[in-house]
Every structure is written in C-alpha cells, then in structure tokens.
Design a protein around this motif. Structure first.
Motif, mmCIF file in Angstrom:
data_model
loop_
_atom_site.group_PDB
_atom_site.id
_atom_site.type_symbol
_atom_site.label_atom_id
_atom_site.label_comp_id
_atom_site.label_asym_id
_atom_site.label_seq_id
_atom_site.Cartn_x
_atom_site.Cartn_y
_atom_site.Cartn_z
ATOM 1 N N GLU A 218 -41.286 17.554 91.820
ATOM 2 C CA GLU A 218 -41.416 16.922 91.250
ATOM 3 C C GLU A 218 -41.819 16.434 92.755
ATOM 4 O OE1 GLU A 218 -40.280 13.411 89.733
ATOM 5 O OE2 GLU A 218 -39.346 14.771 88.976
ATOM 6 N N ASP A 219 -41.373 16.690 93.907
ATOM 7 C CA ASP A 219 -42.016 17.099 95.449
ATOM 8 C C ASP A 219 -43.783 16.465 95.392
ATOM 9 O OD1 ASP A 219 -41.928 15.909 98.335
ATOM 10 O OD2 ASP A 219 -42.782 17.975 98.434
ATOM 11 N N LEU A 220 -44.186 17.488 94.212
ATOM 12 C CA LEU A 220 -45.786 17.232 94.930
ATOM 13 C C LEU A 220 -46.528 16.081 94.208
ATOM 14 C CD1 LEU A 220 -46.321 21.584 94.219
ATOM 15 C CD2 LEU A 220 -47.183 19.765 96.375
ATOM 16 N N ASN B 192 -38.819 18.121 81.272
ATOM 17 C CA ASN B 192 -38.239 17.081 82.858
ATOM 18 C C ASN B 192 -40.239 16.458 82.962
ATOM 19 O OD1 ASN B 192 -36.524 17.348 85.069
ATOM 20 N ND2 ASN B 192 -38.507 16.815 86.301
ATOM 21 N N PHE B 193 -40.648 16.234 82.471
ATOM 22 C CA PHE B 193 -41.761 15.565 82.991
ATOM 23 C C PHE B 193 -43.102 15.048 81.560
ATOM 24 C CE2 PHE B 193 -41.707 18.641 86.302
ATOM 25 C CZ PHE B 193 -41.060 18.148 87.111
ATOM 26 N N GLY B 194 -42.231 15.033 80.572
ATOM 27 C CA GLY B 194 -42.787 15.080 79.851
ATOM 28 C C GLY B 194 -43.058 13.674 79.550
ATOM 29 N N ASP B 195 -41.611 12.366 79.731
ATOM 30 C CA ASP B 195 -41.947 11.025 79.465
ATOM 31 C C ASP B 195 -42.529 10.675 80.280
ATOM 32 O OD1 ASP B 195 -40.619 12.147 82.099
ATOM 33 O OD2 ASP B 195 -39.474 10.074 81.764
ATOM 34 N N ARG B 196 -43.373 10.944 81.238
ATOM 35 C CA ARG B 196 -43.631 10.684 82.930
ATOM 36 C C ARG B 196 -45.633 11.238 82.352
ATOM 37 N NH1 ARG B 196 -41.053 12.004 87.447
ATOM 38 N NH2 ARG B 196 -42.860 11.626 88.589
ATOM 39 N N TYR B 197 -45.596 12.542 81.972
ATOM 40 C CA TYR B 197 -47.349 13.000 82.492
ATOM 41 C C TYR B 197 -47.835 13.352 81.221
ATOM 42 C CZ TYR B 197 -46.598 12.689 87.446
ATOM 43 O OH TYR B 197 -46.605 11.639 88.704
ATOM 44 N N PRO C 58 -38.920 34.663 86.970
ATOM 45 C CA PRO C 58 -38.768 34.059 86.923
ATOM 46 C C PRO C 58 -38.718 33.062 87.420
ATOM 47 C CG PRO C 58 -37.428 35.566 86.441
ATOM 48 C CD PRO C 58 -38.479 35.912 87.204
ATOM 49 N N TRP C 59 -38.725 31.386 87.054
ATOM 50 C CA TRP C 59 -38.219 30.981 87.580
ATOM 51 C C TRP C 59 -36.867 29.909 87.521
ATOM 52 C CZ3 TRP C 59 -42.861 30.774 84.640
ATOM 53 C CH2 TRP C 59 -42.055 30.204 82.980
ATOM 54 N N ASP C 60 -36.018 30.211 87.217
ATOM 55 C CA ASP C 60 -34.533 30.299 86.234
ATOM 56 C C ASP C 60 -33.458 30.214 87.394
ATOM 57 O OD1 ASP C 60 -33.277 29.889 83.657
ATOM 58 O OD2 ASP C 60 -32.539 31.715 84.751
ATOM 59 N N PRO C 61 -33.321 29.139 87.174
ATOM 60 C CA PRO C 61 -32.646 28.204 86.168
ATOM 61 C C PRO C 61 -34.170 26.865 87.102
ATOM 62 C CG PRO C 61 -31.103 27.700 88.062
ATOM 63 C CD PRO C 61 -31.665 28.922 88.156
ATOM 64 N N PRO C 62 -34.451 26.208 85.894
ATOM 65 C CA PRO C 62 -35.461 25.234 86.699
ATOM 66 C C PRO C 62 -35.541 23.993 87.367
ATOM 67 C CG PRO C 62 -34.845 25.733 84.101
ATOM 68 C CD PRO C 62 -34.481 26.409 84.484
ATOM 69 N N GLU C 63 -33.740 24.502 87.397
ATOM 70 C CA GLU C 63 -33.469 23.261 87.488
ATOM 71 C C GLU C 63 -33.545 22.882 89.411
ATOM 72 O OE1 GLU C 63 -32.335 22.141 84.012
ATOM 73 O OE2 GLU C 63 -32.065 24.202 85.393
ATOM 74 N N GLU C 64 -33.617 23.969 89.602
ATOM 75 C CA GLU C 64 -33.092 24.756 90.814
ATOM 76 C C GLU C 64 -34.777 25.449 91.557
ATOM 77 O OE1 GLU C 64 -30.050 26.966 91.899
ATOM 78 O OE2 GLU C 64 -28.612 25.746 91.225
ATOM 79 N N GLU C 65 -35.484 25.580 90.763
ATOM 80 C CA GLU C 65 -36.492 27.029 91.304
ATOM 81 C C GLU C 65 -37.829 25.857 90.761
ATOM 82 O OE1 GLU C 65 -36.183 29.210 92.846
ATOM 83 O OE2 GLU C 65 -33.619 29.005 93.031
ATOM 84 N N LEU C 66 -37.935 25.026 89.814
ATOM 85 C CA LEU C 66 -39.155 24.506 89.637
ATOM 86 C C LEU C 66 -38.993 22.995 90.030
ATOM 87 C CD1 LEU C 66 -41.718 25.551 87.793
ATOM 88 C CD2 LEU C 66 -40.535 24.931 85.931
ATOM 89 N N TYR C 67 -37.808 22.514 88.981
ATOM 90 C CA TYR C 67 -38.469 21.468 89.626
ATOM 91 C C TYR C 67 -38.488 20.754 90.522
ATOM 92 C CZ TYR C 67 -37.363 21.053 84.529
ATOM 93 O OH TYR C 67 -37.311 22.165 83.352
ATOM 94 N N PRO C 68 -37.684 21.019 91.625
ATOM 95 C CA PRO C 68 -37.908 20.173 92.992
ATOM 96 C C PRO C 68 -38.907 20.154 93.756
ATOM 97 C CG PRO C 68 -35.857 21.208 92.958
ATOM 98 C CD PRO C 68 -36.207 21.502 91.206
ATOM 99 N N VAL C 69 -40.312 21.290 93.196
ATOM 100 C CA VAL C 69 -40.906 21.246 94.047
ATOM 101 C C VAL C 69 -42.153 20.630 93.652
ATOM 102 C CG1 VAL C 69 -43.214 23.135 94.522
ATOM 103 C CG2 VAL C 69 -40.540 24.357 94.746
ATOM 104 N N ALA D 113 -51.537 10.973 83.353
ATOM 105 C CA ALA D 113 -52.096 11.601 84.044
ATOM 106 C C ALA D 113 -51.001 12.861 83.376
ATOM 107 C CB ALA D 113 -51.798 11.834 85.309
ATOM 108 N N ALA D 114 -52.203 14.176 83.572
ATOM 109 C CA ALA D 114 -51.840 15.260 82.692
ATOM 110 C C ALA D 114 -51.523 16.315 83.902
ATOM 111 C CB ALA D 114 -53.420 15.623 81.513
#
Length: 567
Positions: free
Chosen positions: A145-147, A44-49, A132-143, A22-23
């Motif tokens: 990943e949940d969605l 973070n998501f390139g291997d799945r999407y 900005p969403w820095d650091p992405p490990e805290e500000e971007l990926y968790p959100v 999926a995209a």
C-alpha cells in the motif's frame, strides 16, 4: 511465443475499465505460490488495479512489452527470487528497461536475505518480502500500500492537471516549474521551442510570446507570467490561518519544522507551520537520501516531505505555504510572527526552523544565467532535460553527491568540481563509493568554476584546475551546492546570532542576552528570547543532516511543553 495478458481471477471486465486501471504483475514458477499471491493481491487491490500473473521471467517480460505497447500503466512488479532460467533479480533488471517507473518487490526465503539486500543496490529494488507473508494484513498489504501510494503520487504528477508553457532557459519558467514540482502539484511542462502542442495552445489562448511562461489551469483559466503567490492562491496551496492564537508557531517547513509540526499536533498543541516556498526545505530538493533510518532503499527529499506533510495535517497541524516570516515581536508573554502576505500569527511559543539555502556564486556570468542553465540545488525539474548532455555539479557535500548520482542516469557526462583535496572530509562513504562506480561521473578536486558564459543560456564554464590553469569548457547545465546561508535576517536585533547569522541556543546564548538569569538557564534549544526555540540547520553548531534536524524538531516540542508548564 507471445504471452497473453490474463487477469488473476474469474470474470471479464469491460475493455475501457481494463485499460483505465494500472497493472500489478506478479511472477513465480511455483503455481501454488503464484495463485496465493495473486489471490491476496486481488482481495486487497483488485478494485483499483489489474492483477496479472506469469509463471516465469521470460513470460512476464513478454507480458510487460505487450502492456507497454498498448499504452497501459504498470504500477508494481513482484517477483520470486528462485526461478529457473531467469532469477528474480535478473528479471527485474530487464523489466526496469521496459517499465522504469514501476515499483519493484522481490519475494525471497529467509536464506536469501543477503541476496535481497544486495539487490536493493543492484536492481534499485524498492522492497523485499520474506515468504510466507502470513498474515497478509500485517506482512504484505502495508508494504505494498505504501509503495503504491508513492507510485500513484508520481503518476499523478506525470499526468498533469496544470499545463505550463514557456522557454526552457527562462528564469521565470524555471521558477514556476520548480515551485509546482516542489509542492507536488500535478503539472505538465511544454517547451515552446520543441512542442508543437505548446505553440498551438498559446495561439488558441491568445497569449503573446513576450507573456510567457503561461499556466493553463484545469478550470480553463489562463495565467500569464504568474507569480508563485498568484498561482498558489489559484491552486489552493496558499492558506490563511484558522485561529487567532496558537500554542506553537513553526517558521520553516524543512525536516526540523515538519517533525515539530507532527509532534506538536500529536501532543495537543495548537500548531501552525509557515513555509515560504515548499515543504521539505533544502532537504526537499535532494534526489535521494539513502542513510535515513527505516528506508533501506532510500527516498527522495520530496517524497519524505510529502509523507511528513500528510502526517502533520492528519494529526491536526495547520500548514501555511508561500508565506514568509518578516519579523518577530515580543510583547510580555506573547510572541508575534509578522508575515509577508500581511497580518501576523500570535503564539505562546515560536520555533525557528527556517533552515539555510545554498550560497550564491558571485563569479562573472553566474547571476545573469541563473535559471537559464545555472541552478542552485538539485532542480529536479531539469533532470530529464539533461539527457545525453554535459552537466557540471559544483560542491563536495552529500547534496552535491546525491545530485551527481541522480543526473548520471540522464546525462552523458557529469563533472563534479570540488574545491577540497578529496570528498572524504565532506561526503558520506556510501555516496563516495557509488560515485566511484559510475563511469560517466568525473570528480575534479582542487577545482572551481570562475566564470560562466552563454547567449541567453549557459554554454560554457571557465574552470580553474589544481595547477591554476583556467580553461573554457562547453557545458549544458550547472548545479551549485556550496555553503549555507541561514534565513535569519528577519530576527535582526531580537534573537542572538553568531557572526554568520546562525542562531545561538542553550549554553551558547551570551549571559548578557539572557533575561532570566536569576530564574533558570535557557533550555538546550532555546534562543536568547524565552519561549522562542530553534531547530535544524539554522541553529549554530548544528549537525547538517536530515536525521539530526528531525531529532531536534521533535526534541524542541518536549522543551516547549516544559516552558509552557512553567511560564
């Protein structure tokens, strides 16, 4: 000009791999920002999407149309708010028409926070992220990943591992579909009257017409007219207890029971939860809970139940589904819960969180047509089948309002029948305001359904209006949300209850029913039997809200610790 679908990042992947994944589509008019978000997403998501990017709203819409034409799935849309020509919110409104199931996220500056919050309602936004969403490990990926986890669960349910074939207006078929949906079992529904594929499969399987519904499992098994227990056992939903004795047995898997399972297991109690139907209880049937703390967009009852179930299991709680408590026995310091499937659970403490169910209407025709156009609760499996139909919702509390709003997205007309003078005494303000804004919802106060009729399926309701006049009106489906009947018959003669069957606890326990008068008073959630606690809607004088049930379930574990420390 046609937009080309390009992946963010170097390298070409095989066509089969490209189509399989999926995209995630991200759009921003600033090249540097677009490159940064695409880079972080790919990492973070390139291997799945597949991560696709566009430099503007119109280009992104053309890309979505191309993806939809190819039959590709789109899991997530990320859009910047401030874009020339087509703002982020405007783009997401149009994108929703093309890929309605994709999750939607808005990128915004701090100054645009108010606009982002408004967009939660206006474009059904799932989340907004500040730049900005820095650091992405805290500000971007968790959100994200949940969605994406929620999207993946929904996509799996739509894809379907189990195929159910039957008649839409059949009680047995409805119960089977509803059971699978509430337990979040991937399943695909085929209507024998409308789907040629259904008729072909039935013929190949050699199933007689009078043996529907039929469930075709992934291992090739064919189950004709299966009971919920039979299909639960075949799918591994039903489980058997792993231990001979537990610190805590929880009866009921609604919000209160799930909260107790999470807290009990996390605090080291050997915990098992017994649920007779599906995790989530009555709340699990809610189409949208919008006032639960921490979820600004709201979430469905089934989504909340799935999250809590996963959390409880991860922390070590056992969950026994399709098992009903039939009796409570007290022997010294031991507490035993007898089960419908045979056997019993031994425990130091028991928490009763068995909840309530909607009261059945005894008006003529309702019992006969239940499951054939008349349903108790939201019956989410029926929502899409109500497209362009006339739907009636009976009830005036939050659950009825949530269902009316949900069905309005499919039905041509939704009529709410409310016995009271208005909605204000029984429904949250946010829901009343939503209903008022939806042109295809009609609220009729001081009105009730007095009869139902149909030829094997619901065709019409007789409705009594404010002036007492009764009229027969054509109706395609009716969903009932009235009253609350507690599941406490199995406690008859053991635990003190009020005249309606709700369990008395704490200061409400009659003195003559409390055996430890010389030692202590009952804890605030403790019943007339020491070591047996109650939480949620089944407790007398409880607040009928999801948040309060969760609070009581977690608080009960603290009281159980106190009991165990002194017992």
């Amino acid at each position: 000009m046609t937009a080309s679908v390009k992946e963010a990042g170097p390298g070409e992947r095989a066509e089969s791999d490209r189509r399989r994944r999926a995209a995630i589509v991200t759009v921003d008019d600033e090249p540097a920002v677009l490159a940064a978000i695409a880079r972080d997403l790919r990492r973070n998501f390139g291997d799945r999407y597949r991560v696709l990017r566009a430099g503007g709203g119109e280009e992104a819409l053309e890309m979505l149309r191309e993806l939809r034409t190819r039959g590709d799935q789109v899991a997530l849309l990320i859009a910047d708010q401030r874009m020339p020509g087509l703002a982020g919110t405007e783009y997401l409104v149009q994108a929703r028409q093309i890929v309605p199931d994709a999750k939607r996220v808005l990128l915004t500056a701090y100054a645009d926070t108010e606009a982002a919050i408004s967009a939660i309602n206006e474009v059904n936004l799932d989340y907004y992220l500040l730049k900005p969403w820095d650091p992405p490990e805290e500000e971007l990926y968790p959100v994200l990943e949940d969605l994406l986890a929620v999207w993946e669960a929904g996509a799996a349910l739509e894809a379907g591992g189990v195929r159910v074939i039957g008649h839409r207006f059949s009680r047995e078929t409805h119960e089977l579909r509803d059971f699978l949906a509430r337990n979040r079992v991937p399943a695909r529904w085929l209507d024998i009257e409308r789907d040629g594929e259904a008729r072909e499969l039935v013929a190949v399987a050699g199933v007689a017409p009078d043996r529907l519904p039929v469930a075709l499992l992934e291992d090739g098994s064919v189950l004709e007219r299966p009971s919920t227990l039979e299909i639960a056992e075949r799918l591994g939903i039903a489980a058997r207890p792993a231990l001979d004795h537990y610190d805590l047995v929880i009866v009921g898997g609604g919000p209160a029971g799930l909260a107790a399972a999470v807290y009990g297991a996390s605090e080291g109690l050997r915990t098992v939860m017994v649920e007779r139907e599906a995790a989530g209880g009555q709340a699990g049937q809610s189409s949208r809970i919008e006032n639960y703390l921490g979820f600004p967009r709201g979430l469905s009852g089934s989504e909340l139940a799935a999250r809590a179930t996963t959390q409880a299991r991860r922390l070590g709680a056992e969950l026994l589904s399709v098992q009903e408590a039939t009796a409570l026995e007290v022997e010294g310091s031991g507490r035993f819960v007898r089960l419908s499937g045979g056997g019993s659970l031994s425990a130091n403490c028991v928490l009763v969180a068995s909840g309530v169910s909607y009261r059945q209407l005894d008006s003529p025709g309702f019992e006969r047509l239940t499951g054939a156009g008349i349903y108790y609760g939201a019956a989410m499996t029926e929502a899409r089948a109500c497209k362009q139909q006339r739907v009636v919702v009976i009830g005036g509390a939050n659950s009825a309002g949530q269902a009316a709003v949900h069905f309005s997205a499919f039905a041509a007309e939704v009529i709410m029948l409310v016995r009271g003078e208005s909605l204000t005494s029984s429904m949250s303000t946010y829901l009343i305001e939503q209903i008022a804004k939806l042109p295809n919802i009609e609220v009729r106060t001081r009105s009730q359904a007095v009869a139902a009729d149909g030829d094997g399926r619901l065709r019409e309701l007789t409705i009594r209006g404010p002036d007492g006049t009764e009229t027969a009106e054509p109706v395609d489906a009716c969903f009932v949300f009235i009253g609350a009947a507690p599941h406490t018959d199995w406690l008859e003669g053991v635990v003190a209850r009020d005249e309606r069957g709700f369990i008395l606890a704490g200061p409400d326990v009659p003195d003559e029913r409390w055996p430890l008068k010389r030692d202590r008073d009952p804890y605030v959630l403790e019943t007339s039997v020491p070591g047996v606690f109650v939480a949620g809607d089944v407790r007398a004088r409880s607040v009928k809200r999801v948040a309060s049930a969760v609070g009581e379930g977690s608080m009960a574990v603290t009281l159980i610790h106190e009991y165990l420390a002194t017992a």
